[in-house]
Design a protein around this motif. Structure first.
Motif, PDB file in Angstrom:
ATOM      1  N   LYS A  25      -0.423  17.251  -2.410  1.00 35.92           N
ATOM      2  CA  LYS A  25       0.368  18.425  -2.002  1.00 35.92           C
ATOM      3  C   LYS A  25       0.651  19.322  -3.209  1.00 35.92           C
ATOM      4  CE  LYS A  25       2.624  16.385   2.039  1.00 35.92           C
ATOM      5  NZ  LYS A  25       3.780  15.583   2.467  1.00 35.92           N
ATOM      6  N   LYS A  26       1.019  18.689  -4.331  1.00 39.66           N
ATOM      7  CA  LYS A  26       1.327  19.463  -5.542  1.00 39.66           C
ATOM      8  C   LYS A  26       0.095  20.240  -6.014  1.00 39.66           C
ATOM      9  CE  LYS A  26       5.055  16.641  -7.541  1.00 39.66           C
ATOM     10  NZ  LYS A  26       5.392  15.675  -8.607  1.00 39.66           N
ATOM     11  N   VAL A  27      -1.070  19.576  -5.989  1.00 40.33           N
ATOM     12  CA  VAL A  27      -2.308  20.214  -6.454  1.00 40.33           C
ATOM     13  C   VAL A  27      -2.666  21.402  -5.563  1.00 40.33           C
ATOM     14  CG1 VAL A  27      -4.808  19.841  -6.677  1.00 40.33           C
ATOM     15  CG2 VAL A  27      -3.218  18.198  -7.664  1.00 40.33           C
ATOM     16  N   HIS A  28      -2.449  21.251  -4.235  1.00 44.26           N
ATOM     17  CA  HIS A  28      -2.755  22.350  -3.307  1.00 44.26           C
ATOM     18  C   HIS A  28      -1.836  23.558  -3.517  1.00 44.26           C
ATOM     19  CE1 HIS A  28      -4.779  19.236  -0.529  1.00 44.26           C
ATOM     20  NE2 HIS A  28      -5.659  19.843  -1.287  1.00 44.26           N
ATOM     21  N   LEU A  29      -0.646  23.315  -4.077  1.00 48.22           N
ATOM     22  CA  LEU A  29       0.312  24.410  -4.302  1.00 48.22           C
ATOM     23  C   LEU A  29       0.054  25.170  -5.606  1.00 48.22           C
ATOM     24  CD1 LEU A  29       3.692  22.739  -3.230  1.00 48.22           C
ATOM     25  CD2 LEU A  29       2.631  24.713  -2.136  1.00 48.22           C
ATOM     26  N   LEU A  54      -0.128   8.510   9.416  1.00 46.84           N
ATOM     27  CA  LEU A  54      -0.333   8.445   7.967  1.00 46.84           C
ATOM     28  C   LEU A  54      -0.036   9.786   7.306  1.00 46.84           C
ATOM     29  CD1 LEU A  54      -3.578   6.282   7.602  1.00 46.84           C
ATOM     30  CD2 LEU A  54      -1.275   5.649   6.954  1.00 46.84           C
ATOM     31  N   ASP A  55      -0.403  10.878   7.968  1.00 48.37           N
ATOM     32  CA  ASP A  55      -0.116  12.208   7.409  1.00 48.37           C
ATOM     33  C   ASP A  55       1.387  12.446   7.289  1.00 48.37           C
ATOM     34  OD1 ASP A  55      -2.738  12.876   7.063  1.00 48.37           O
ATOM     35  OD2 ASP A  55      -2.961  13.771   9.050  1.00 48.37           O
ATOM     36  N   GLY A  56       2.138  11.822   8.200  1.00 48.47           N
ATOM     37  CA  GLY A  56       3.605  11.941   8.165  1.00 48.47           C
ATOM     38  C   GLY A  56       4.228  11.121   7.060  1.00 48.47           C
ATOM     39  N   CYS A  57       3.493  10.085   6.583  1.00 47.56           N
ATOM     40  CA  CYS A  57       3.927   9.256   5.440  1.00 47.56           C
ATOM     41  C   CYS A  57       5.302   8.610   5.655  1.00 47.56           C
ATOM     42  CB  CYS A  57       3.937  10.106   4.168  1.00 47.56           C
ATOM     43  SG  CYS A  57       4.039   9.104   2.677  1.00 47.56           S
ATOM     44  N   ASP A  58       5.475   7.995   6.826  1.00 45.17           N
ATOM     45  CA  ASP A  58       6.748   7.313   7.107  1.00 45.17           C
ATOM     46  C   ASP A  58       6.471   5.817   7.202  1.00 45.17           C
ATOM     47  OD1 ASP A  58       9.200   6.459   8.038  1.00 45.17           O
ATOM     48  OD2 ASP A  58       8.795   7.035  10.114  1.00 45.17           O
ATOM     49  N   LEU A  96      -7.015   9.142  -1.963  1.00 51.50           N
ATOM     50  CA  LEU A  96      -6.214   9.169  -0.734  1.00 51.50           C
ATOM     51  C   LEU A  96      -7.039   8.678   0.459  1.00 51.50           C
ATOM     52  CD1 LEU A  96      -3.358   9.947   0.081  1.00 51.50           C
ATOM     53  CD2 LEU A  96      -4.152  12.249   0.566  1.00 51.50           C
ATOM     54  N   GLU A  97      -8.311   9.134   0.507  1.00 52.42           N
ATOM     55  CA  GLU A  97      -9.198   8.681   1.602  1.00 52.42           C
ATOM     56  C   GLU A  97      -9.387   7.172   1.555  1.00 52.42           C
ATOM     57  OE1 GLU A  97      -9.582  11.219  -0.295  1.00 52.42           O
ATOM     58  OE2 GLU A  97     -10.552  12.918   0.685  1.00 52.42           O
ATOM     59  N   ARG A  98      -9.450   6.628   0.325  1.00 52.81           N
ATOM     60  CA  ARG A  98      -9.586   5.171   0.168  1.00 52.81           C
ATOM     61  C   ARG A  98      -8.407   4.436   0.809  1.00 52.81           C
ATOM     62  NH1 ARG A  98     -13.401   3.494  -3.572  1.00 52.81           N
ATOM     63  NH2 ARG A  98     -15.181   4.582  -2.718  1.00 52.81           N
ATOM     64  N   LEU A  99      -7.200   4.931   0.505  1.00 50.13           N
ATOM     65  CA  LEU A  99      -5.985   4.293   1.036  1.00 50.13           C
ATOM     66  C   LEU A  99      -5.942   4.423   2.559  1.00 50.13           C
ATOM     67  CD1 LEU A  99      -3.546   5.506  -1.732  1.00 50.13           C
ATOM     68  CD2 LEU A  99      -4.118   3.132  -1.283  1.00 50.13           C
ATOM     69  N   TYR A 100      -6.321   5.590   3.084  1.00 49.31           N
ATOM     70  CA  TYR A 100      -6.397   5.771   4.541  1.00 49.31           C
ATOM     71  C   TYR A 100      -7.379   4.761   5.137  1.00 49.31           C
ATOM     72  CZ  TYR A 100      -3.739  10.184   4.902  1.00 49.31           C
ATOM     73  OH  TYR A 100      -2.742  11.127   4.904  1.00 49.31           O
ATOM     74  N   ILE A 131       0.826  -1.214   0.000  1.00 49.69           N
ATOM     75  CA  ILE A 131       0.000   0.000   0.000  1.00 49.69           C
ATOM     76  C   ILE A 131       0.861   1.264   0.000  1.00 49.69           C
ATOM     77  CG2 ILE A 131      -1.734   1.335   1.298  1.00 49.69           C
ATOM     78  CD1 ILE A 131      -2.814  -1.259   2.441  1.00 49.69           C
ATOM     79  N   HIS A 132       2.007   1.231   0.713  1.00 53.36           N
ATOM     80  CA  HIS A 132       2.747   2.465   0.989  1.00 53.36           C
ATOM     81  C   HIS A 132       3.168   3.257  -0.254  1.00 53.36           C
ATOM     82  CE1 HIS A 132       5.712   5.245   2.716  1.00 53.36           C
ATOM     83  NE2 HIS A 132       4.848   5.241   3.711  1.00 53.36           N
ATOM     84  N   PRO A 133       3.711   2.628  -1.328  1.00 50.69           N
ATOM     85  CA  PRO A 133       4.088   3.430  -2.513  1.00 50.69           C
ATOM     86  C   PRO A 133       2.888   4.188  -3.102  1.00 50.69           C
ATOM     87  CG  PRO A 133       4.989   1.208  -2.663  1.00 50.69           C
ATOM     88  CD  PRO A 133       4.082   1.209  -1.486  1.00 50.69           C
ATOM     89  N   LYS A 134       1.707   3.538  -3.109  1.00 51.34           N
ATOM     90  CA  LYS A 134       0.496   4.194  -3.623  1.00 51.34           C
ATOM     91  C   LYS A 134       0.135   5.385  -2.736  1.00 51.34           C
ATOM     92  CE  LYS A 134      -1.659   0.110  -5.748  1.00 51.34           C
ATOM     93  NZ  LYS A 134      -0.562  -0.833  -5.687  1.00 51.34           N
ATOM     94  N   LEU A 135       0.251   5.184  -1.411  1.00 49.11           N
ATOM     95  CA  LEU A 135      -0.073   6.231  -0.436  1.00 49.11           C
ATOM     96  C   LEU A 135       0.861   7.439  -0.636  1.00 49.11           C
ATOM     97  CD1 LEU A 135      -1.671   6.963   2.219  1.00 49.11           C
ATOM     98  CD2 LEU A 135       0.259   6.013   3.459  1.00 49.11           C
ATOM     99  N   GLU A 136       2.140   7.141  -0.777  1.00 54.90           N
ATOM    100  CA  GLU A 136       3.155   8.185  -0.937  1.00 54.90           C
ATOM    101  C   GLU A 136       2.884   9.006  -2.200  1.00 54.90           C
ATOM    102  OE1 GLU A 136       7.696   7.748   0.603  1.00 54.90           O
ATOM    103  OE2 GLU A 136       7.123   6.511  -1.095  1.00 54.90           O
ATOM    104  N   TYR A 137       2.568   8.297  -3.286  1.00 47.72           N
ATOM    105  CA  TYR A 137       2.309   8.946  -4.574  1.00 47.72           C
ATOM    106  C   TYR A 137       1.088   9.865  -4.476  1.00 47.72           C
ATOM    107  CZ  TYR A 137       1.215   9.557  -9.504  1.00 47.72           C
ATOM    108  OH  TYR A 137       0.943  10.107 -10.734  1.00 47.72           O
TER     109      TYR A 137
END
Length: 716
Positions: free
Chosen positions: A621-625, A700-704, A667-671, A609-615
């Motif tokens: 984040k990019k979209v919000h910027l 999860l928000d920290g993505c570690d 993202l909510e799905r992965l969470y 799951i983690h690579p999908k979550l990270e992506y």
């Protein structure tokens, strides 16, 4: 050589099924070929084209709907006898329309597929294959899954009868007599089979297949094993393949492959090298292509591709040049033939306009009458609800024989509606009260004029199951609506696969109790997609599945009184345990449930799951910027002072926004999946950890990844 084809619409019959149109061989000096087509009103229509007009040869009376139409005749003679399958009966007609055969097969189900080779007749219902010779029963086979098409290798080349069945479970079954010789695994559910080059190639053993997810392949069926020659994926995300033919449209002496898809695309592949075919030409019609043939239909000396569509249109793509260009000041003279055609079309149009006005007035009068009875007009809907492996979403395709006015979609389970590029309908959402009525989605699609085909995409949540309903209203009077229901299953994102990786850490769920093989099979059908409804033959069965969203897997093996389910995802095992015990309780069956949980599987699933979550987090984040960066760009004039990573966000802004829009709530799905995994892990240990979920969401928000795995292991 550049291929230039012009579209010509010849005639419209009733709604047509797959493989119900053929071209009769050219007879005598006349090079143009007659067209024969069967529709769902049970009418067989044969016509030729003279001076651009369709001239009927014969037309039969209406009856049961025609499921297949094939040409036959003695081997090595012109195949000009017409055979149609209607219900459980096969009828034969001469090319003049005289009926010479009426063969009642006494099959319990309607015929779905048919192939004819000399005196041999091969018929398939949903699960049953029958072989007849001179209308006498020869062989019989019961398939493990639904049969979509049947073919027999050419007897004159192979010297033995070798039938091939295209089955829904992604397998081609090669038979010998009434026995299975071997199975050929293919990359998707095969919907259509055709002999390569129309004759099986040089060896007579080559078969081209098309799948419902748009893949195309060639396999050589030898006496002992299959040899895969080539395979083409569906990179352009086009529709499923419904029909295939071979014809030399380029005139270079090598037959091209003609392909018709359910999204209306006609493709021509040619073999520039001896290996894989190359796409040379494509043309999009607005509705699914039920049958495709290559030949000479409209005008002597000009080859063309003839297609029959779902609503019954017979459309040609001809090599005859239709456009003429003149220089400046040059007057274009229309031929006598073209002038008469234009005037006849004008007359026909005026006649139709008058007729429409008369019928409208008649309807208005009868609708105001107190004695008139309103009847509901019948209309045909062709629907398809399938899981896409690429993006783990369901495609719902609705095709109506007349223009669609609107489609209302309602669901009693939480689902996301995804954007579809091809969809031009206007969607509006209505608020729904999810609590008392369990109504989670209410959306209306208003279609533009003359839209007959609508494609929707939805994504479900595993563990939440129920029904999706589509209310289809076409533009006909009086207003009529048809309701179509689609089951969203507990493990809806799982797809059948041929094999799994047995080296993964697996969790096991075992059920024992007083249940029959048919009962546990019905529970598995309820839980998982792509499982045949018919109880399998034999004492036990094993199915393999893959989760299209995460890539986790499931192995299910069951027999009378016992079922064993293995998965590398604890949540899959948890959903199965809950649903199966609920189904058994409904039938008052006492179940003995045991499970073996592998701790290593949790770490393994998190790593998937983690690579999908990270992506997805990075994308969000990019979209919000983007807005802030665009504002900076407007104020400063240029963005050279920005760091390269921010400049690249601005450059890719449109693609990023498009991707984010295409995957709402990803993202909510992965969470949600990670939260479910956390709760399910401790549920099997008898611990309730719901109070620790807010802490998990912070991590999860920290993505570690390491921190996440450590939290899972320390929470105990």
């Amino acid at each position: 050589m550049e291929l230039s084809l012009a579209r010509v619409d010849y005639l419209q019959v009733g709604v047509t099924a797959q493989k119900t149109m053929r071209l009769l061989p050219a007879s005598g000096r006349k090079a143009t070929q007659k067209v024969v087509v069967g529709d769902q009103d049970g009418v067989v229509t044969c016509f030729g084209i003279k001076k651009g007009e369709a001239v009927p040869v014969f037309k039969t009376l209406p009856g049961q709907k025609i499921a297949r139409l094939e040409l036959g005749g003695a081997l090595n003679t012109p195949q000009e006898k017409i055979f149609v399958a209607t219900g459980s009966e096969v009828r034969g007609f001469t090319k003049r329309g005289k009926q010479f055969l009426s063969f009642e097969t006494n099959l319990t189900e309607s015929i779905k597929a048919m192939h004819i080779s000399g005196a041999d007749l091969f018929l398939c219902a949903s699960y049953i294959y029958n072989h007849y010779c001179d209308c006498k029963d020869q062989n019989y086979y019961l398939s493990g899954d639904k049969i979509n098409d049947v073919l027999c290798l050419p007897v004159d080349k192979v010297n033995c009868i070798t039938p091939v069945l295209a089955c829904q479970d992604r397998v081609l079954r090669v038979l010998q007599g009434s026995d299975l010789l071997y199975e050929v695994e293919v990359p998707g559910p095969p919907t259509v089979l055709a002999l390569n080059n129309g004759n099986g190639g040089d060896s007579g053993e080559e078969i081209v297949y098309g799948t419902s997810d748009g893949k195309l392949g060639l396999t050589q069926i030898t006496g002992s094993k299959p040899v895969s020659k080539w395979e083409i994926g569906n990179e352009k995300k086009r529709g499923g393949i419904l029909c295939i033919d071979s014809f030399d449209i380029l005139g270079d002496g090598v037959k091209e492959l003609l392909v018709g898809r359910d999204d209306g695309v006609i493709e021509i592949y040619n073999f520039e090298s001896a290996d894989d075919p190359v796409l040379r030409y494509d043309h999009a019609l607005l509705e699914s292509i039920a049958s495709i043939q290559g030949g000479c239909v409209g005008k002597d000396g000009y080859d063309e591709i003839l297609a029959s569509t779902y609503s019954g249109w017979l459309t040609g793509l001809t090599t005859e040049p239709v456009h003429r260009e003149g220089g400046s000041g040059e007057e274009l003279k229309l031929s006598q033939e073209m002038q008469s055609k234009i005037s006849s079309l004008r007359n026909e149009l005026e006649h139709l306009q008058v007729k429409v006005l008369q019928e409208r007035e008649k309807y208005q009068q009868s609708s105001q009458s107190s004695t008139a009875v309103s009847s509901v007009p019948a209309f045909s809907v062709n629907d398809k609800f399938t899981l896409n492996k690429d993006d783990a979403s369901y495609s719902l395709i609705l095709e109506v024989q007349t223009a669609i006015d609107n489609v209302l979609v309602q669901s009693d389970v939480p689902i996301d509606l995804l954007d579809v590029d091809k969809n031009s309908a206007v969607v509006s959402f209505s608020s729904c009260d999810s609590e008392p009525n369990s109504n989670f989605l209410l959306a209306t699609y208003r279609c533009q004029a003359n839209t007959t085909r609508l494609e929707l995409k939805v994504r479900s949540i595993e563990g939440q199951y129920g029904t999706l309903q589509a209310y289809v209203t076409p533009r006909i009077q009086p207003k009529t609506c048809q309701v179509h229901q689609y089951q969203i299953k507990p493990l809806s994102l799982h797809q059948r696969t041929h094999s799994i990786d047995h080296d993964r850490p697996m969790n096991t769920l075992t059920l024992k109790g007083q249940f029959s093989f048919a009962e546990i099979h019905s529970w598995v059908v309820f839980c998982l997609p792509e499982v045949p409804e018919k109880t399998p033959a034999g004492e036990s069965i094993t199915f393999y599945f893959q989760n299209t969203f995460l890539g986790t897997q499931l192995e299910s093996t069951y027999r009378k009184g016992e079922g064993c389910f293995k998965s590398d995802n604890i949540s899959t095992i948890s959903i199965l345990k809950d649903v199966l015990s609920k189904e058994a309780t409904k039938r008052k069956i006492n179940l003995n449930i045991s499970y073996d949980i592998n701790e290593e599987s949790v770490r393994h699933t998190l790593k998937l799951i983690h690579p999908k979550l990270e992506y997805q987090q990075l994308l969000a984040k990019k979209v919000h910027l983007i807005d802030a960066l665009r504002e900076l760009q407007v104020h400063e004039g240029n963005v050279d002072f920005l760091l390269p990573k921010y400049r690249s966000i601005l450059e890719e802004a449109d693609q990023l926004l498009e991707e984010y829009k295409r995957q709402p709530a990803h993202l909510e799905r992965l969470y949600g999946m990670i939260t479910d995994l956390f709760i399910d892990k401790f549920k099997f240990k008898g611990t309730n950890v719901k109070t620790k979920v807010p802490l998990l969401l912070e991590i999860l928000d920290g993505c570690d990844e390491d921190g996440l795995i450590a939290f899972f292991e320390a929470a105990a």
